[in-house]
Each structure stands twice: as structure tokens, then as C-alpha cells.
Design a protein around this motif. Sequence first.
Motif, mmCIF file in Angstrom:
data_model
loop_
_atom_site.group_PDB
_atom_site.id
_atom_site.type_symbol
_atom_site.label_atom_id
_atom_site.label_comp_id
_atom_site.label_asym_id
_atom_site.label_seq_id
_atom_site.Cartn_x
_atom_site.Cartn_y
_atom_site.Cartn_z
ATOM 1 N N VAL A 1 0.813 -1.223 0.000
ATOM 2 C CA VAL A 1 0.000 0.000 0.000
ATOM 3 C C VAL A 1 0.847 1.273 0.000
ATOM 4 N N PHE B 1 -0.007 7.429 -0.070
ATOM 5 C CA PHE B 1 -0.933 6.300 -0.075
ATOM 6 C C PHE B 1 -2.148 6.661 -0.922
ATOM 7 N N ASP C 1 -5.524 2.760 3.123
ATOM 8 C CA ASP C 1 -4.173 2.243 2.863
ATOM 9 C C ASP C 1 -3.187 2.746 3.910
#
Length: 95
Positions: A34, A59, A64
Motif C-alpha cells: 500500500v 498512499f 491504505d
Amino acid sequence: MIKHIVLFKMKDRSAESVEAAAQVLRNLEGKIDVLMSLEVGIDVLRSDRSFDISLTAEFASLEDLQAYQVHPLHQDVIKYMNEVREQSIAVDYVI
């Protein structure tokens, strides 16, 4: 997208100690799916008010970022940084 920025002031502010901690942070790159991008910088001014290391990560979503926060590799880095840092500050924002 979410930008996550953390600044670290180290207990031992020697160049060797700061570089070792920065390398621990850099080692996260490419290991957590991520984590879209990671940049780690070392302060060049080294003034009393300076923080020693900056970490900037991106992100795709807040979810995430939350997944990153609990990821086992990130948790290991947190444990290390908690031992070697004097202080840290963070900001997370939408870009």
C-alpha cells in the motif's frame, strides 16, 4: 491520495546514527504494497531547532495509510525508532 510526513529528532545526532536510522526507514520501500512512494531525507542545516530525518510517504487512500500503520514491517520500524528518537511529529493530509 494521502501524504504522510514524519519528522524525527534523534537522541544521538551523530551523522552515523542519523544515517543508520534513515536506512532503517528507507528499507520499507518496496516491501509494503500500500506504500505508493517513500522519500527519506537527512537534515543538512543541523541547527538546534532542526529535526534530523524526514519521511514522506504517499498512499492511495486513508484506508491504505491505516493498513500501513499496522503492517508488521512498519511496526518493527516503529519499535526501532521509539528506541533511537528523542521526538517525532507527523502530519497526514489529502492531496
